[in-house]
Design a protein around this motif. Sequence first.
Motif, PDB file in Angstrom:
ATOM      1  N   ALA A   1       0.834  -1.206   0.000  1.00  0.00           N
ATOM      2  CA  ALA A   1       0.000   0.000   0.000  1.00  0.00           C
ATOM      3  C   ALA A   1       0.866   1.252   0.000  1.00  0.00           C
ATOM      4  O   ALA A   1       0.531   2.258  -0.633  1.00  0.00           O
ATOM      5  CB  ALA A   1      -0.917   0.001   1.224  1.00  0.00           C
ATOM      6  N   GLU A   2       1.986   1.181   0.676  1.00  0.00           N
ATOM      7  CA  GLU A   2       2.869   2.345   0.782  1.00  0.00           C
ATOM      8  C   GLU A   2       3.867   2.452  -0.375  1.00  0.00           C
ATOM      9  O   GLU A   2       4.334   3.544  -0.685  1.00  0.00           O
ATOM     10  CB  GLU A   2       3.644   2.275   2.104  1.00  0.00           C
ATOM     11  N   ASN A   3       4.168   1.331  -1.032  1.00  0.00           N
ATOM     12  CA  ASN A   3       5.300   1.331  -1.964  1.00  0.00           C
ATOM     13  C   ASN A   3       4.975   0.894  -3.386  1.00  0.00           C
ATOM     14  O   ASN A   3       5.866   0.921  -4.244  1.00  0.00           O
ATOM     15  CB  ASN A   3       6.402   0.410  -1.411  1.00  0.00           C
ATOM     16  N   TYR A   4       3.733   0.489  -3.660  1.00  0.00           N
ATOM     17  CA  TYR A   4       3.446  -0.135  -4.948  1.00  0.00           C
ATOM     18  C   TYR A   4       3.783   0.768  -6.136  1.00  0.00           C
ATOM     19  O   TYR A   4       4.447   0.342  -7.088  1.00  0.00           O
ATOM     20  CB  TYR A   4       1.984  -0.579  -5.033  1.00  0.00           C
ATOM     21  N   GLU A   5       3.320   2.013  -6.128  1.00  0.00           N
ATOM     22  CA  GLU A   5       3.506   2.883  -7.292  1.00  0.00           C
ATOM     23  C   GLU A   5       4.989   3.097  -7.586  1.00  0.00           C
ATOM     24  O   GLU A   5       5.436   3.005  -8.738  1.00  0.00           O
ATOM     25  CB  GLU A   5       2.804   4.230  -7.083  1.00  0.00           C
ATOM     26  N   GLU A   6       5.762   3.370  -6.537  1.00  0.00           N
ATOM     27  CA  GLU A   6       7.190   3.629  -6.725  1.00  0.00           C
ATOM     28  C   GLU A   6       7.915   2.409  -7.263  1.00  0.00           C
ATOM     29  O   GLU A   6       8.719   2.503  -8.213  1.00  0.00           O
ATOM     30  CB  GLU A   6       7.806   4.051  -5.391  1.00  0.00           C
ATOM     31  N   VAL A   7       7.635   1.225  -6.700  1.00  0.00           N
ATOM     32  CA  VAL A   7       8.333   0.018  -7.127  1.00  0.00           C
ATOM     33  C   VAL A   7       7.849  -0.418  -8.512  1.00  0.00           C
ATOM     34  O   VAL A   7       8.636  -0.932  -9.321  1.00  0.00           O
ATOM     35  CB  VAL A   7       8.156  -1.105  -6.090  1.00  0.00           C
ATOM     36  N   SER A   8       6.584  -0.194  -8.803  1.00  0.00           N
ATOM     37  CA  SER A   8       6.059  -0.531 -10.130  1.00  0.00           C
ATOM     38  C   SER A   8       6.756   0.300 -11.203  1.00  0.00           C
ATOM     39  O   SER A   8       7.107  -0.215 -12.282  1.00  0.00           O
ATOM     40  CB  SER A   8       4.542  -0.280 -10.168  1.00  0.00           C
ATOM     41  N   GLN A   9       6.958   1.572 -10.925  1.00  0.00           N
ATOM     42  CA  GLN A   9       7.675   2.429 -11.875  1.00  0.00           C
ATOM     43  C   GLN A   9       9.101   1.928 -12.087  1.00  0.00           C
ATOM     44  O   GLN A   9       9.613   1.922 -13.211  1.00  0.00           O
ATOM     45  CB  GLN A   9       7.701   3.874 -11.353  1.00  0.00           C
ATOM     46  N   ARG A  10       9.703   1.477 -11.016  1.00  0.00           N
ATOM     47  CA  ARG A  10      11.072   0.980 -11.144  1.00  0.00           C
ATOM     48  C   ARG A  10      11.127  -0.284 -11.992  1.00  0.00           C
ATOM     49  O   ARG A  10      12.079  -0.488 -12.761  1.00  0.00           O
ATOM     50  CB  ARG A  10      11.664   0.727  -9.757  1.00  0.00           C
ATOM     51  N   LEU A  11      10.125  -1.151 -11.874  1.00  0.00           N
ATOM     52  CA  LEU A  11      10.086  -2.357 -12.714  1.00  0.00           C
ATOM     53  C   LEU A  11       9.982  -1.975 -14.185  1.00  0.00           C
ATOM     54  O   LEU A  11      10.650  -2.570 -15.036  1.00  0.00           O
ATOM     55  CB  LEU A  11       8.920  -3.256 -12.309  1.00  0.00           C
ATOM     56  N   GLN A  12       9.153  -0.986 -14.488  1.00  0.00           N
ATOM     57  CA  GLN A  12       9.032  -0.566 -15.889  1.00  0.00           C
ATOM     58  C   GLN A  12      10.350  -0.012 -16.412  1.00  0.00           C
ATOM     59  O   GLN A  12      10.717  -0.265 -17.562  1.00  0.00           O
ATOM     60  CB  GLN A  12       7.909   0.480 -16.007  1.00  0.00           C
ATOM     61  N   GLU A  13      11.064   0.727 -15.588  1.00  0.00           N
ATOM     62  CA  GLU A  13      12.367   1.253 -15.993  1.00  0.00           C
ATOM     63  C   GLU A  13      13.369   0.111 -16.169  1.00  0.00           C
ATOM     64  O   GLU A  13      14.209   0.147 -17.082  1.00  0.00           O
ATOM     65  CB  GLU A  13      12.869   2.247 -14.940  1.00  0.00           C
ATOM     66  N   TRP A  14      13.276  -0.911 -15.313  1.00  0.00           N
ATOM     67  CA  TRP A  14      14.158  -2.066 -15.429  1.00  0.00           C
ATOM     68  C   TRP A  14      13.949  -2.788 -16.764  1.00  0.00           C
ATOM     69  O   TRP A  14      14.904  -3.232 -17.404  1.00  0.00           O
ATOM     70  CB  TRP A  14      13.924  -3.003 -14.253  1.00  0.00           C
ATOM     71  N   HIS A  15      12.685  -2.878 -17.180  1.00  0.00           N
ATOM     72  CA  HIS A  15      12.386  -3.528 -18.461  1.00  0.00           C
ATOM     73  C   HIS A  15      13.084  -2.823 -19.631  1.00  0.00           C
ATOM     74  O   HIS A  15      13.432  -3.455 -20.630  1.00  0.00           O
ATOM     75  CB  HIS A  15      10.877  -3.515 -18.723  1.00  0.00           C
ATOM     76  N   LEU A  16      13.278  -1.533 -19.516  1.00  0.00           N
ATOM     77  CA  LEU A  16      13.854  -0.746 -20.617  1.00  0.00           C
ATOM     78  C   LEU A  16      15.364  -0.863 -20.702  1.00  0.00           C
ATOM     79  O   LEU A  16      15.974  -0.474 -21.691  1.00  0.00           O
ATOM     80  CB  LEU A  16      13.460   0.720 -20.475  1.00  0.00           C
ATOM     81  N   LYS A  17      15.967  -1.418 -19.646  1.00  0.00           N
ATOM     82  CA  LYS A  17      17.414  -1.601 -19.661  1.00  0.00           C
ATOM     83  C   LYS A  17      17.802  -2.695 -20.649  1.00  0.00           C
ATOM     84  O   LYS A  17      17.095  -3.670 -20.848  1.00  0.00           O
ATOM     85  CB  LYS A  17      17.904  -1.994 -18.258  1.00  0.00           C
ATOM     86  N   LYS A  18      18.947  -2.534 -21.282  1.00  0.00           N
ATOM     87  CA  LYS A  18      19.421  -3.555 -22.221  1.00  0.00           C
ATOM     88  C   LYS A  18      20.004  -4.738 -21.449  1.00  0.00           C
ATOM     89  O   LYS A  18      20.520  -4.596 -20.368  1.00  0.00           O
ATOM     90  CB  LYS A  18      20.477  -2.966 -23.152  1.00  0.00           C
TER      91      LYS A  18
END
Length: 356
Positions: A339-356
């Motif tokens: 509840a406290e961290n979902y949005e922030e960590v979700s954004q980080r996962l999307q950024e991780w996907h973009l890494k080569k």
Amino acid sequence: MFKKALLAGIVSSFSLFAAACGTGGSESSGSGGGKPETLVVVDWGGTVTDARKDTIFKPFEEEFNVKIEVESPTDYGKLKAMVEGGNVTWDVVNIDTFWGEQAGKQGLLEPIDYDVVSKEDIIPEMANEYSVGAEMYSSVIAYSTDKFSEDNHPKTWQDFWDTEKFPGARGLYNDPLETLEIALLADGVKPENLYPLDVDRAFKSLDKLKEKTEIVWWDAGAQPVELLSTGTVTVSTAWNGRITEAKKDDAPVDLHYNQATLSSESWAVPKGSKNKELAMEFIHFATSAEVQAAFSETIDYSPVNEKAIELLPAEVQERLGQSPEQAESQVIMDPKYWAENYEEVSQRLQEWHLKK
């Protein structure tokens, strides 16, 4: 909602229903004769709602002389608009547990009245300020039986990461919730030390898997069965009900419950419900042991009531991963953390996907 397991057809449990009729708590104003009150219950639809109609809704209607009107699917935006507009027509809503933590703090939900709703036998993580667990489901290690045998398949998340011993591409859920827990367990973190999640370590663990093999990211519950059946991946995360149902249809898949993560959905009452007291009676009834057991006998969701698990036949406990040995090895997710961290960590996962 993140996930829905489309599972077994509905079977009757009349002996349990009869027992359930004595567990509704104090009688509501809808009891007795006269025209029944209407309680609007919002659910996700599909087979899970069908299962609730037979095991929860109909018995509650009979016990309390209430008419339940079911709407689906759950829509968080609509709930928020109702509350903020002061025109709430919903009484009880099935929600993701972690979302209930967020919504309660935003003033969208009524606090649960634990003078009405008993939490005596409810798993502690499922009895929260603004919601009470409705059911749980497991994210398991699922594998192709064309590639691995019953005796030789991944049994831990470290095995899942071991592509030399268990070769092939891997399937992972495209969401941080459950995926980061699994990555940390694979990296050797003990279940009792998971929270707060070490996010940096979790992504480093995902990096290690990505370097070893292809990761196929799935978004819908039916996909792991397809990925495993076609040989696209040899091992995948999956929601338990999808695999148990596919096995009934002779799909070449199986599962292992060791270290599975348990997620949940919950009952909540929108702020400003016109039938708040009756809504609390419904939640009390729906989470009682006998009613929970009846529900879990018809569909592969686990009870949140610990006594309900004891009422289930041994073969059902085994199928749900809730035998004493299996249950001990599973990890209950922390809704307050997400509840406290979902949005922030979700954004980080999307950024991780973009890494080569």
